[in-house]
Each structure stands twice: as structure tokens, then as C-alpha cells.
Motif scaffolding. Structure first.
Motif, PDB file in Angstrom:
ATOM      1  N   SER A 135       0.583  -1.121   0.049  1.00 38.54           N
ATOM      2  CA  SER A 135       0.260   0.078  -0.182  1.00 38.54           C
ATOM      3  C   SER A 135       0.920   1.500  -0.041  1.00 38.54           C
ATOM      4  O   SER A 135      -0.095   2.502   0.035  1.00 38.54           O
ATOM      5  CB  SER A 135      -0.807   0.312   1.010  1.00 38.54           C
ATOM      6  N   ALA A 136       2.388   0.950   0.040  1.00 40.51           N
ATOM      7  CA  ALA A 136       2.896   1.856  -0.124  1.00 40.51           C
ATOM      8  C   ALA A 136       3.172   2.784  -2.087  1.00 40.51           C
ATOM      9  O   ALA A 136       2.760   3.996  -1.022  1.00 40.51           O
ATOM     10  CB  ALA A 136       4.698   2.366   0.205  1.00 40.51           C
ATOM     11  N   LEU A 164      -0.433   4.946  -1.279  1.00 38.73           N
ATOM     12  CA  LEU A 164       0.095   6.386  -0.770  1.00 38.73           C
ATOM     13  C   LEU A 164       0.438   6.889  -2.135  1.00 38.73           C
ATOM     14  O   LEU A 164       0.492   8.545  -1.911  1.00 38.73           O
ATOM     15  CB  LEU A 164       1.310   5.964   0.411  1.00 38.73           C
ATOM     16  N   HIS A 218      -4.022   8.880   5.238  1.00 37.62           N
ATOM     17  CA  HIS A 218      -2.945   7.207   5.805  1.00 37.62           C
ATOM     18  C   HIS A 218      -3.416   6.946   7.034  1.00 37.62           C
ATOM     19  O   HIS A 218      -3.117   7.028   8.243  1.00 37.62           O
ATOM     20  CB  HIS A 218      -1.432   7.787   5.244  1.00 37.62           C
ATOM     21  N   GLY A 239      -3.261   3.262  10.073  1.00 39.13           N
ATOM     22  CA  GLY A 239      -2.375   1.987  10.031  1.00 39.13           C
ATOM     23  C   GLY A 239      -1.655   1.619  11.365  1.00 39.13           C
ATOM     24  O   GLY A 239      -1.348   3.296  12.127  1.00 39.13           O
ATOM     25  N   SER A 281       2.947   0.364  10.063  1.00 41.27           N
ATOM     26  CA  SER A 281       2.531   0.768   8.758  1.00 41.27           C
ATOM     27  C   SER A 281       3.037   1.970   8.422  1.00 41.27           C
ATOM     28  O   SER A 281       3.429   2.998   6.886  1.00 41.27           O
ATOM     29  CB  SER A 281       1.167   1.593   8.711  1.00 41.27           C
ATOM     30  N   GLU A 309       5.712   2.902   5.291  1.00 36.31           N
ATOM     31  CA  GLU A 309       5.245   4.450   3.508  1.00 36.31           C
ATOM     32  C   GLU A 309       4.918   4.756   3.951  1.00 36.31           C
ATOM     33  O   GLU A 309       5.336   5.347   2.810  1.00 36.31           O
ATOM     34  CB  GLU A 309       3.480   3.054   3.676  1.00 36.31           C
ATOM     35  N   ALA A 343      -1.226  10.970   9.175  1.00 34.50           N
ATOM     36  CA  ALA A 343      -1.283   9.491   8.779  1.00 34.50           C
ATOM     37  C   ALA A 343      -0.777   9.230  10.583  1.00 34.50           C
ATOM     38  O   ALA A 343      -0.795   9.827  11.993  1.00 34.50           O
ATOM     39  CB  ALA A 343       0.565   9.035   8.235  1.00 34.50           C
ATOM     40  N   SER A 366      -3.031   0.829   5.576  1.00 30.98           N
ATOM     41  CA  SER A 366      -2.552   0.393   5.066  1.00 30.98           C
ATOM     42  C   SER A 366      -2.274  -1.249   5.649  1.00 30.98           C
ATOM     43  O   SER A 366      -3.967  -1.588   6.111  1.00 30.98           O
ATOM     44  CB  SER A 366      -0.649   0.379   6.592  1.00 30.98           C
ATOM     45  N   ARG A 367      -1.938  -1.913   4.604  1.00 29.64           N
ATOM     46  CA  ARG A 367      -1.971  -3.139   4.259  1.00 29.64           C
ATOM     47  C   ARG A 367      -0.927  -4.060   5.474  1.00 29.64           C
ATOM     48  O   ARG A 367      -0.560  -5.395   4.880  1.00 29.64           O
ATOM     49  CB  ARG A 367      -2.376  -3.929   3.600  1.00 29.64           C
ATOM     50  N   ARG A 368      -0.234  -3.405   6.446  1.00 27.07           N
ATOM     51  CA  ARG A 368       1.009  -4.026   7.474  1.00 27.07           C
ATOM     52  C   ARG A 368       0.776  -4.062   8.144  1.00 27.07           C
ATOM     53  O   ARG A 368       0.018  -3.626   8.999  1.00 27.07           O
ATOM     54  CB  ARG A 368       1.950  -3.004   7.308  1.00 27.07           C
TER      55      ARG A 368
END
Length: 746
Positions: free
Chosen positions: A347-348, A351, A363, A365, A369, A372, A486, A515-517
Motif C-alpha cells: 500500500s506504499a 499512498l 493514511h 495503520g 505502517s 509507508e 497519518a 495500510s495493509r501491513r
């Protein structure tokens, strides 16, 4: 370690401190809370005389901001035509609101003479760029000793504590003694003073002239209730709630009290349109037309708030709208941005693509995250942008600087669990604190127009932005700049009024990148579960999570000291100086005061040679309300208490030590937000059950990087809080202010 490993955790935030109109406790857990007479304005300590101090620059910037707000407010159109079906006092108040907002003379039934004096213009502040960080704060010039002594005599005459004299003189300014004699309820302007205390002071000074129907009392209690609402996070409160709270405080005519506060310019009133007739997420509608059809009137709610927060929220809305509708500065081709996005992971890349074409991006997360925004900053720097990041505090600054590879912003004295291995550091984007950036003590400085000299700003820990700080940031950005907010939306909200990040997420006026982290390991699994309302057991083979059950507060303090001083260093390998204790509040048998006293006795015993402190003590320094700088005592001399906070030297004058410094082995969750430690001990004494909430538990647990110990004495109150106690609602106007300026992004 002889403690069983399992998954669980946490504690609650500070208990509700008052039954005011806000019906909630203070959001600020700064050291100033420890001294009721301290007031709200912890200014900080000394800097070089030849430089403009951070505190002075920040105040000057706020004065400039007020001028901008007034100019923008004068250009606004009249409010919507609603509320025609009201009658009586409510109709009079709405008419007054319309008159004030349109610049007309208010109706005589609501506002009478004298007319409030016009605001005096403030001089343009001097904010030169600074190549080297200055000390975090500086001492402001206070009232003269003659004024303080005169106030002390009046306080003694009225039976009030003479120790309040410095704070009272600072709050009321020169001539404070005359102001107190003319209106004894002005004592409510001093932080920590309650209406019943001010009533006793007034009776002693006024005698038979004192009564509950005194207009001065009604006006002062109105302002006090609005201050209490601000401490609980509200930027304004609904008129019915305010009048009901005034009635509870013994004000015979609450409507007249509100009108008096509006007349004197001590509060502002607003009417906000509601989307659906007869429904409101935050308050009952006022002026709802019960008839349906095309002629049905749009309902409104009437809000009252303090001028400083109301105008700051309007300025914030204007600044954010400017970013959303403006075209970002042309830098790099679309192909260059796409190549940068394609080279980023996960997802970075999303962004980077969002920032390429938008002036405002959100953003969200957890801890993982942060990689990112770091990737975004490096990409922007490669494309030629002047890119900067700003964290909530020095611990967050150091942690993110290590992620960026910027060692100039990550002093060696700050412990970093995720430090980047050595070697030379390439030139690139840098990170500051938000306060240092705004004050000019850190960061790029300002251009000739007074705007921040940058093209891209990434604000980390965005949920900690209150409306005043947010307004200063938004108004400080030059045209064409990009702003990325963020943060983790599940943590505690800001100590100051507002819920800027949450309101923007709900408004959906700009791109939002989630974020998907996931945060890794047992701690990441535990914290993620808390975020969705689940408190389950997690496998912790390396004792990443340990539960320590206790029966009472005394045992909680004993086990906490044992964990910090012995068990965690021995079993986990984390020394005591890298372990942080977090507990719900300052008071109580297992609050920060009790825990810090026990931890000092074990870890750094001493006589407390300077205001209770000794060299080597861990401390929490609060240069201003809502800001906490963890640090360590270096020494003390005639100049004051010398601290090291985030690698920077700070000198706290001796007269400010009691107000702004407390021991810091144990912190509250609000003080710990933005920080992260290798090991954390969360203390949950039995009396903390009512203070628990999901955001508090999430925040407290999330401060641990490698190990979390939970000293658990609240039994089933913990899973109940995680599952069923969300964040306390806050009344704000930001979504309503943004709606007519920016269309929803979908």
C-alpha cells in the motif's frame, strides 16, 4: 520470570472529573493536572535571550492566526435560513446568532449595551528559520511582583488560598486585584477552581450583595462550563446541554446567563444545519419542522463555544478546504510518480499515487505502517520535493528518523528498538516535532510570506492533532503544498479539543489509504484484536505478553516495581531504563504518583534535593497543556532544574518545577501516546474499572515493542471495556464546516 504467559491486557483512561456540560473528564493528562492552581498555561523554560523562544513564536503565530481567522470570518456568507418556528428565548438567541454572523446589530432583547470592544490587531510575528534546534520552551514574562502581592491580599480577604496569587494575576493581568473586587467570580478563570469555591470567595468579598442570581456569576459559570467541555475534548456544546448544566449549578436564569456571555464576547453561538429532519448524531435538532413535504424546513442545532476553539475550527476547515480544492505544485512528471509508486511495496505505492494528484491525503495503520510514509518521503525527495515529516513528540521523532535513516533527528540518548544499522546517512527528508515545526525551532523555517518552506508535509500521530494545532498547520502550508495526515485511528484522541483526524475520516473529502501491513508477532495480534473489540489469548512462546494477577492496589505497586527492576531485565533482557509503566491516572493507590514514588525508591533513591528530584530521575516534562516530553534529570543549580529531553537540554526555572515536571517512570496513556518502548508494564488496579475503554487499552498495549506485562486487578472489567466501551463522543463542528466547501470524495 515466574509469571504465566497469556494474552490480555490493559487499563482505562482518566476517570471523569466533573459533571459539567461535557459530562466527561479532562482529556489532558499533563503534569499540570497535579497542581489545581497551576492553570492551563504551562509555558516552558528558558532559551537564549537573543533568540525568539518557541513559546513566544507560538503565541505570536496564534495571534497572527486570529487576524487571519477574523478576515476569513468577515468574508463568510450569512447562515442558512432555518429555525423560523422557534419562539421565546431560543428564537431570540437564534436571531442573535444570525445578527452576529452577518455583522448586524443584535436585537436588544438578547444583546444590550455596552457593545464588546473591537479586537486589537496583533503585530506580525518574527519567525526566522533556525538551523539548530532550540530548547523546547521558554519562560514568558509574567505579572509584576506588585500585582501578585496585591492579588494575594484580595485572596486572603476572601478566604481563598494565597498560593493562587501568581496564577490569578497571570490569568487576569495587570489590575487583577481590581478585577477580582469588581467581579469575584473571575476567580473561575484560574485552572482547578470550581464554582462552589468561587461562590465562597464572592460571599466573603460582597457580603449581602452576593446572590445566585447575580449576572456576573451566571456569566462566569457559563464560561467555566465551556472550559470544562473543552477539557473533555468538545469544541462547542449544544445549547440545551449548556442550559441544563447551568441549572444544575444553581443559575436561576440559564438563558440570560448564556446571553450575557455572548454579549460580553466571552462565547460564540452557532446554528448548524442537520442532514435529516428530526435526527442528529450529536444533539437534538432545534427548529425542526415536523411537517413533511417540499416545504419542510431543514433542522438546525444551536451550539455555544469559546471563541478561541470555535474560530480555530473554522480556520482549520478553511485551510483544509484550500488544500483539497487546490492543484498540487507541479513537480515531476506523471510517469516519474508512477515509477516511484511501482517501485514501492504494497500500500506504499497506493499512498504515493494518491499524493501525486491530491493536496490532502489520509493514511491509516498501526506501527508497521510507518514504513509507508517513510517510502513516500524518500520518493518525494527523489522527485525534488522539499519533504518533511512531523511527529507528536521527541520519541516519535526519533523512532521515525531511525526509519528514514536520518540520524540528525534521532539523538543517541533516545532508546530505539528499531534503529537502523550504522554507516553514513544519505541526505534526504527529515523529521521534526509538530510543536518545533510551528515554532520555528525545528524544520525548514518559513518563507517571505510566513508559510512553511516545504512542498510536502507528513504529520505522524495525526489523531493527536487538536483544532488549534491543526489550524496553525493548515494555515502555515503554502499554496500548492501537499499534506498527509497519518496515524492509527484506534488510539486515544488529542488531549486538546477536537477530533480532527476522526472527523476527516468521516467526512471523506480526500483520498484515504489504509495500510495493509499488520503489526507482527503476539503483540501485534493482541493489539489488533483489541482494536476490533476482541480480547483473546495469544500464543507468546517468548513471553512477549505476560499477565500478573493482583488482589489490591498495594500488591499492584509491589509487583510493578518487581517487574521493572528485576523480572523484565532478567527474563526478557530489557533494562529498567527502557521499560515504561503505564497506569490509568495520576491519583489513587496505584496511580502515577504512588508508582513513581515506589520506583524512585528502588531505582534512584535520593533526598529529592531540588523540588523532590535528584540527578538520574526519569521525568515527564509538560511545557504546555497536552504536551509531555519524557526526559531525565541532569542536575540543578540557581537557574533551575536541568533536564535532557529527547537529547535536547532543557532548563526549568525553580518556580515552574512543581507545575510542569513530575517523575516519569510511570505515565498515563495520554502522556505515552506517540512513544514506544522495548518493554511496557500496564498497571490495572481495581479502582480503574470505571476508567477503562477500548481506546485506552489499545493505546496502552500498543506502546510495547518487544514485551508487555499486565498487572491485572480489574477482573472482567477489562474484556467488557474492550468489547463494549468505545471512545467518549466529542461535539465538534468540523464536518459541518467542511461540507459546503468540499464535496465528499465518495
Amino acid at each position: 520470570m515466574d509469571d504465566s504467559a497469556t494474552g490480555a491486557g490493559a487499563a482505562g483512561d482518566s476517570p471523569a472529573a466533573d459533571d459539567s456540560a461535557a459530562n466527561a473528564g479532562p482529556a489532558d493528562d499533563s503534569p499540570a493536572d497535579d497542581n489545581p492552581a497551576a492553570g492551563a498555561g504551562a509555558a516552558g523554560d528558558g532559551g537564549a535571550a537573543a533568540q525568539v523562544s518557541e513559546a513566544e513564536a507560538e503565541l505570536a503565530a496564534q495571534r497572527l492566526e486570529r487576524e487571519r481567522i477574523e478576515r476569513r470570518k468577515a468574508e463568510k456568507q450569512a447562515p442558512i435560513d432555518a429555525g423560523a418556528k422557534l419562539s421565546g428565548t431560543a428564537a431570540d438567541l437564534l436571531a442573535a446568532v444570525r445578527a452576529v454572523e452577518s455583522g448586524e446589530k443584535p436585537p436588544a432583547t438578547v444583546f444590550g449595551d455596552p457593545t464588546p470592544a473591537p479586537r486589537r490587531p496583533a503585530p506580525e510575528p518574527v519567525r526566522p528559520p533556525r538551523p539548530a534546534p532550540a530548547e523546547p520552551a521558554a519562560v514568558l514574562v509574567g505579572p509584576g511582583p506588585e500585582t501578585v502581592q496585591a492579588v494575594r491580599r484580595v485572596l486572603a480577604e476572601g478566604g481563598a488560598p494565597e498560593a493562587l496569587a501568581p496564577q490569578t494575576a497571570a490569568a487576569l493581568g495587570e489590575g487583577a486585584q481590581e478585577a477580582l473586587r469588581a467581579d469575584p467570580w473571575q476567580l473561575l478563570r484560574v485552572g482547578g477552581v470550581r464554582p462552589e469555591q468561587a461562590d465562597g470567595f464572592a460571599r466573603a468579598l460582597l457580603g449581602a450583595e452576593c446572590g445566585p442570581d447575580d449576572e456576573r456569576r451566571g456569566r462566569a459559570v457559563t464560561v467555566w462550563l465551556l472550559e470544562q467541555a473543552a477539557l473533555a475534548g468538545h469544541t462547542a456544546i449544544e445549547l440545551p446541554r449548556l442550559t441544563a448544566a447551568l441549572t444544575q449549578r444553581g443559575v436561576p436564569d440559564p438563558d440570560a446567563a448564556v446571553q450575557s456571555a455572548l454579549t460580553e464576547g466571552e462565547a460564540l453561538a452557532f446554528q448548524d444545519a442537520l442532514d435529516e429532519p428530526g435526527a442528529s448524531a450529536q444533539s437534538p435538532a432545534v427548529g425542526t419542522d415536523e411537517e413533511e413535504g417540499e416545504g419542510a424546513e431543514r433542522p438546525v442545532r444551536v451550539l455555544v463555544g469559546l471563541e478561541r476553539y470555535a474560530l480555530a475550527e473554522e480556520s482549520l476547515a478553511d485551510g483544509l478546504a484550500r488544500l483539497v480544492v487546490s492543484t498540487p505544485k507541479h513537480d515531476g512528471s506523471a510517469a516519474d510518480w508512477e515509477r516511484a509508486a511501482a517501485s514501492a511495496q504494497g500500500s506504499a505505492g497506493d499512498l504515493i499515487r494518491a499524493v501525486a494528484g491530491h493536496g490532502l491525503v489520509l493514511h491509516t495503520g498501526g506501527e508497521a505502517s510507518l514504513a509507508e510514509p517513510a517510502a513516500l518521503l524518500h520518493a518525494a525527495h527523489t522527485l525534488g520535493l522539499r519533504a518533511w515529516a512531523a511527529a507528536h513528540g521527541p520519541l516519535g521523532r526519533a523512532r521515525f528518523a531511525a526509519l528514514l535513516g536520518d540520524r540528525t533527528a534521532a539523538p543517541d540518548s533516545v532508546t530505539r528498538d528499531d534503529a537502523v544499522p550504522g554507516g553514513s546517512v544519505p541526505a534526504g527528508p527529515s523529521v521534526t516535532t509538530v510543536a518545533g515545526l510551528l515554532a520555528g525551532a525545528e524544520g525548514p523555517g518559513r518563507d517571505t510570506d510566513g508559510a512553511l518552506d516545504l512542498d510536502l508535509l507528513v504529520v505522524l500521530d495525526a489523531p493527536q492533532l487538536d483544532v488549534e494545532t491543526g489550524a496553525l498547520l493548515a494555515e502555515s502550508l503554502p499554496d500548492g503544498a501537499r499534506l498527509v495526515l497519518a496515524g492509527d485511528p484506534a488510539v486515544l484522541w488529542s488531549a486538546g479539543p477536537g477530533r480532527v483526524f476522526a472527523d476527516l475520516l468521516a467526512a471523506r473529502i480526500c483520498p484515504q489509504i489504509a495500510s495493509r501491513r499488520p503489526d507482527p508477532g503476539p503483540l501485534g495480534e493482541l493489539v489488533s484484536g483489541v482494536g476490533i473489540g476482541e480480547l483473546g489469548q495469544v500464543e507468546a512462546p517468548g513471553k512477549e505478553v505476560v499477565i500478573v494477577p493482583v488482589r489490591d492496589a498495594g500488591e499492584a505497586v509491589h509487583r510493578t516495581v518487581q517487574l521493572v527492576a528485576d523480572s523484565v531485565p532478567r527474563a526478557i533482557g530489557v533494562p529498567a531504563e527502557q521499560t515504561q509503566v503505564i497506569t490509568p491516572g495520576h491519583g489513587g493507590a496505584a496511580g502515577t504518583r504512588a508508582l513513581n514514588a515506589a520506583l524512585k525508591e528502588r531505582l534512584n533513591p535520593g533526598p529529592g534535593r531540588f523540588g523532590g528530584f535528584d540527578p538520574g530521575d526519569r521525568v515527564a516534562y509538560s511545557p504546555a497543556p497536552g504536551r509531555t516530553l519524557p526526559g531525565r534529570v541532569v542536575n540543578a543549580d540557581a537557574d533551575g532544574l536541568h533536564l535532557s529531553c529527547g537529547g535536547e537540554a532543557v532548563v526549568v526555572p525553580k518556580e515552574r518545577v512543581e507545575q510542569s515536571v513530575r517523575h516519569g517512570w510511570a505515565l498515563t496513556a495520554h502522556q505515552a501516546v506517540g512513544g514506544r518502548w522495548p518493554a511496557v508494564v500496564v498497571v490495572l488496579p481495581g479502582d480503574a474499572a470505571q476508567a477503562l475503554s477500548r481506546p485506552w487499552v489499545y493505546t496502552a498495549f500498543g506502546r510495547a515493542a518487544r514485551h508487555l506485562s499486565v498487572v491485572h486487578g480489574v477482573e472482567q472489567a477489562l474484556p467488557h471495556a474492550v468489547a463494549e466501551v468505545p471512545a467518549k463522543p466529542r461535539t465538534t463542528r468540523l464536518p459541518v464546516l467542511l461540507a459546503p466547501q468540499v464535496p465528499a470524495a465518495g
